[in-house]
Design a protein around this motif. Structure first.
Motif, PDB file in Angstrom:
ATOM      1  N   ARG A  67       0.849  -1.180   0.000  1.00 28.20           N
ATOM      2  CA  ARG A  67       0.000   0.000   0.000  1.00 28.20           C
ATOM      3  C   ARG A  67       0.895   1.244   0.000  1.00 28.20           C
ATOM      4  NH1 ARG A  67      -2.652  -3.770  -0.788  1.00 28.20           N
ATOM      5  NH2 ARG A  67      -4.696  -4.336   0.072  1.00 28.20           N
ATOM      6  N   ILE A  68       0.376   2.357  -0.475  1.00 23.16           N
ATOM      7  CA  ILE A  68       1.168   3.583  -0.566  1.00 23.16           C
ATOM      8  C   ILE A  68       0.338   4.770  -0.090  1.00 23.16           C
ATOM      9  CG2 ILE A  68       0.472   3.996  -2.968  1.00 23.16           C
ATOM     10  CD1 ILE A  68       3.315   5.104  -3.443  1.00 23.16           C
ATOM     11  N   CYS A  69       0.996   5.727   0.539  1.00 18.48           N
ATOM     12  CA  CYS A  69       0.326   6.957   0.947  1.00 18.48           C
ATOM     13  C   CYS A  69       0.301   7.913  -0.238  1.00 18.48           C
ATOM     14  CB  CYS A  69       1.061   7.604   2.124  1.00 18.48           C
ATOM     15  SG  CYS A  69       0.425   9.263   2.521  1.00 18.48           S
ATOM     16  N   LYS A  70      -0.882   8.350  -0.641  1.00 20.43           N
ATOM     17  CA  LYS A  70      -1.023   9.254  -1.780  1.00 20.43           C
ATOM     18  C   LYS A  70      -0.398  10.614  -1.506  1.00 20.43           C
ATOM     19  CE  LYS A  70      -4.925   9.566  -3.923  1.00 20.43           C
ATOM     20  NZ  LYS A  70      -6.382   9.692  -4.169  1.00 20.43           N
ATOM     21  N   SER A  71      -0.285  10.987  -0.234  1.00 21.14           N
ATOM     22  CA  SER A  71       0.222  12.321   0.103  1.00 21.14           C
ATOM     23  C   SER A  71       1.737  12.409   0.028  1.00 21.14           C
ATOM     24  CB  SER A  71      -0.248  12.729   1.505  1.00 21.14           C
ATOM     25  OG  SER A  71      -1.653  12.765   1.575  1.00 21.14           O
ATOM     26  N   CYS A  72       2.431  11.428   0.661  1.00 20.36           N
ATOM     27  CA  CYS A  72       3.890  11.534   0.744  1.00 20.36           C
ATOM     28  C   CYS A  72       4.627  10.407   0.043  1.00 20.36           C
ATOM     29  CB  CYS A  72       4.345  11.596   2.204  1.00 20.36           C
ATOM     30  SG  CYS A  72       4.089  10.049   3.114  1.00 20.36           S
ATOM     31  N   GLY A  73       3.894   9.378  -0.424  1.00 20.78           N
ATOM     32  CA  GLY A  73       4.545   8.302  -1.143  1.00 20.78           C
ATOM     33  C   GLY A  73       5.144   7.226  -0.267  1.00 20.78           C
ATOM     34  N   GLU A  74       4.949   7.301   1.055  1.00 23.55           N
ATOM     35  CA  GLU A  74       5.530   6.284   1.937  1.00 23.55           C
ATOM     36  C   GLU A  74       4.862   4.932   1.687  1.00 23.55           C
ATOM     37  OE1 GLU A  74       6.580   5.567   6.678  1.00 23.55           O
ATOM     38  OE2 GLU A  74       5.677   7.453   5.997  1.00 23.55           O
ATOM     39  N   LEU A  75       5.692   3.882   1.682  1.00 22.53           N
ATOM     40  CA  LEU A  75       5.201   2.540   1.387  1.00 22.53           C
ATOM     41  C   LEU A  75       4.906   1.758   2.672  1.00 22.53           C
ATOM     42  CD1 LEU A  75       7.567   1.487  -1.534  1.00 22.53           C
ATOM     43  CD2 LEU A  75       5.134   2.019  -1.707  1.00 22.53           C
ATOM     44  N   PHE A  76       3.839   0.960   2.615  1.00 23.97           N
ATOM     45  CA  PHE A  76       3.477   0.080   3.720  1.00 23.97           C
ATOM     46  C   PHE A  76       3.168  -1.300   3.156  1.00 23.97           C
ATOM     47  CE2 PHE A  76       2.198   4.376   4.887  1.00 23.97           C
ATOM     48  CZ  PHE A  76       2.775   4.529   6.133  1.00 23.97           C
ATOM     49  N   HIS A  77       2.964  -2.272   4.057  1.00 26.41           N
ATOM     50  CA  HIS A  77       2.532  -3.606   3.656  1.00 26.41           C
ATOM     51  C   HIS A  77       1.516  -4.084   4.688  1.00 26.41           C
ATOM     52  CE1 HIS A  77       2.545  -7.903   2.770  1.00 26.41           C
ATOM     53  NE2 HIS A  77       3.005  -7.562   1.574  1.00 26.41           N
ATOM     54  N   MET A  78       0.431  -4.654   4.204  1.00 27.53           N
ATOM     55  CA  MET A  78      -0.660  -5.013   5.101  1.00 27.53           C
ATOM     56  C   MET A  78      -0.253  -6.073   6.114  1.00 27.53           C
ATOM     57  SD  MET A  78      -2.790  -2.872   4.136  1.00 27.53           S
ATOM     58  CE  MET A  78      -4.164  -3.361   5.194  1.00 27.53           C
ATOM     59  N   GLU A  79       0.789  -6.886   5.808  1.00 27.56           N
ATOM     60  CA  GLU A  79       1.239  -7.910   6.741  1.00 27.56           C
ATOM     61  C   GLU A  79       2.526  -7.519   7.448  1.00 27.56           C
ATOM     62  OE1 GLU A  79       2.703 -12.620   6.782  1.00 27.56           O
ATOM     63  OE2 GLU A  79       1.860 -11.727   4.956  1.00 27.56           O
ATOM     64  N   PHE A  80       3.532  -7.067   6.687  1.00 24.62           N
ATOM     65  CA  PHE A  80       4.858  -6.836   7.259  1.00 24.62           C
ATOM     66  C   PHE A  80       5.044  -5.434   7.836  1.00 24.62           C
ATOM     67  CE2 PHE A  80       5.421  -9.866   3.662  1.00 24.62           C
ATOM     68  CZ  PHE A  80       5.643 -10.995   4.449  1.00 24.62           C
ATOM     69  N   ARG A  81       4.337  -4.449   7.286  1.00 21.36           N
ATOM     70  CA  ARG A  81       4.452  -3.076   7.800  1.00 21.36           C
ATOM     71  C   ARG A  81       3.111  -2.367   7.632  1.00 21.36           C
ATOM     72  NH1 ARG A  81       6.776   2.199   5.816  1.00 21.36           N
ATOM     73  NH2 ARG A  81       7.574   3.228   7.670  1.00 21.36           N
ATOM     74  N   PRO A  82       2.139  -2.760   8.437  1.00 23.40           N
ATOM     75  CA  PRO A  82       0.790  -2.208   8.280  1.00 23.40           C
ATOM     76  C   PRO A  82       0.773  -0.696   8.522  1.00 23.40           C
ATOM     77  CG  PRO A  82       0.794  -4.133   9.717  1.00 23.40           C
ATOM     78  CD  PRO A  82       2.216  -3.732   9.525  1.00 23.40           C
ATOM     79  N   PRO A  83      -0.024   0.020   7.753  1.00 24.50           N
ATOM     80  CA  PRO A  83      -0.149   1.459   7.981  1.00 24.50           C
ATOM     81  C   PRO A  83      -0.910   1.716   9.278  1.00 24.50           C
ATOM     82  CG  PRO A  83      -1.694   0.746   6.301  1.00 24.50           C
ATOM     83  CD  PRO A  83      -0.814  -0.426   6.599  1.00 24.50           C
ATOM     84  N   PRO A  84      -0.451   2.619  10.113  1.00 22.14           N
ATOM     85  CA  PRO A  84      -1.176   2.936  11.350  1.00 22.14           C
ATOM     86  C   PRO A  84      -2.515   3.576  11.036  1.00 22.14           C
ATOM     87  CG  PRO A  84       0.616   4.479  11.004  1.00 22.14           C
ATOM     88  CD  PRO A  84       0.766   3.426   9.954  1.00 22.14           C
ATOM     89  N   HIS A  85      -3.456   3.409  11.945  1.00 23.77           N
ATOM     90  CA  HIS A  85      -4.800   3.956  11.709  1.00 23.77           C
ATOM     91  C   HIS A  85      -4.782   5.482  11.731  1.00 23.77           C
ATOM     92  CE1 HIS A  85      -6.635   0.023  11.789  1.00 23.77           C
ATOM     93  NE2 HIS A  85      -6.031  -0.250  12.937  1.00 23.77           N
ATOM     94  N   GLU A  86      -4.021   6.038  12.623  1.00 31.59           N
ATOM     95  CA  GLU A  86      -3.927   7.495  12.720  1.00 31.59           C
ATOM     96  C   GLU A  86      -2.459   7.884  12.812  1.00 31.59           C
ATOM     97  OE1 GLU A  86      -6.310   9.677  12.561  1.00 31.59           O
ATOM     98  OE2 GLU A  86      -7.996   8.272  12.536  1.00 31.59           O
ATOM     99  N   ARG A  87      -2.001   8.744  11.931  1.00 31.09           N
ATOM    100  CA  ARG A  87      -0.616   9.199  11.996  1.00 31.09           C
ATOM    101  C   ARG A  87      -0.463  10.468  11.185  1.00 31.09           C
ATOM    102  NH1 ARG A  87       2.713   8.260   7.694  1.00 31.09           N
ATOM    103  NH2 ARG A  87       4.552   8.000   8.991  1.00 31.09           N
TER     104      ARG A  87
END
Length: 270
Positions: A171-191
């Motif tokens: 997954r990717i943040c549309k605002s800053c381009g930071e990459l996440f992964h739903m299993e290995f590096r899940p995006p925090p709910h609020e940040r």
């Protein structure tokens, strides 16, 4: 590795290149030169120009090429205008992209050279180029002509099955381009991200099984010959595993340092 001028990072799409790119940037004080960013830049320049005409008017079908750049500039009314060359490059890229066509190597090479020139042909971690043997030949010839060197190719290796499984969870943040992964590096709910905005997490439109299989196939048929050519020319190659047993920033750095013979971060250089 003293006085590092340029490094290329290669590997299959989804192999794990970006964390290695980030480390090389930090370690050698380089800047990332990505073909994705290059295309977005030149496509954006032409979009800002807001030309409403038919781009086919600039293409000579009989010659299978664009009309001369001077003629393009004259029709656009930009002769003598600062950045006219870049607008023409943006037009050529847009011509192919709008039709869903593969951008020929000669256009990709021209876009890359223009962006690389803006860096004075040095200080780059090159990502996404070369992707074909012709591009590889162009890159080495360009560096020889400009009197700069390609210090190394970092080849990030990974298995197709692992790439598919990992990429589908990316997954990717549309605002800053930071990459996440739903299993290995899940995006925090609020940040709060680097852009000081709430993250807008999305899946890239091309992160689907059909697109992934196509990109992996293109790597085998198009990029492998480029890798073989660079090896034949004596370019230093450093294969590094893209899949690590325990993934972390420190593990990524350690794996790159090991294959390249570098001292770990914070230690004196070897």
């Amino acid at each position: 590795m003293d006085d590092v001028q340029n490094v290329v990072v290669m590997g299959k799409s989804g192999a794990g290149k970006q964390p290695r790119v980030d480390f090389l940037i930090r370690r050698f004080n380089l800047k990332q030169l990505s073909t994705g960013d290059i295309f977005r830049h030149y496509l954006g320049l032409f979009k800002e120009f807001a030309y409403a005409g038919d781009l086919a008017a600039f293409y000579d079908s009989a010659a299978n090429d664009f009309i001369p750049d001077a003629a393009i500039m004259e029709q656009l009314g930009i002769i003598g205008r600062p950045g006219a060359d870049d607008i023409v490059l943006g037009l050529k890229a847009t011509y192919y992209v709008n039709q869903g066509l593969f951008v020929p190597d000669r256009i990709t090479n021209a876009l890359f050279e223009s962006a690389f020139r803006a860096m004075d042909f040095r200080g780059a971690v090159i990502d996404g180029f070369p992707r074909t043997r012709e591009q590889a030949e162009f890159l080495l010839n360009l560096m020889q002509r400009e009197g700069v060197k390609l210090d190394a190719v970092l080849l990030v290796e990974n298995e197709d099955e692992l790439i598919i499984n990992r990429t589908l969870g990316r997954r990717i943040c549309k605002s800053c381009g930071e990459l996440f992964h739903m299993e290995f590096r899940p995006p925090p709910h609020e940040r709060q991200n680097e852009c000081l905005k709430k993250c807008d997490i999305v899946q890239r439109s091309d992160d689907n099984l059909e697109s992934l299989k196509k990109r992996l196939s293109e790597f085998r048929t198009k990029t492998r010959p480029a890798i073989d050519y660079l090896r034949e020319q004596g370019t230093p190659f450093f294969p590094v595993p893209g899949n690590l047993p325990n993934y972390s920033k420190e593990a990524v750095e350690a794996s790159v340092c090991e294959v390249m013979g570098l001292a770990p971060s914070g230690a004196a250089s070897i």
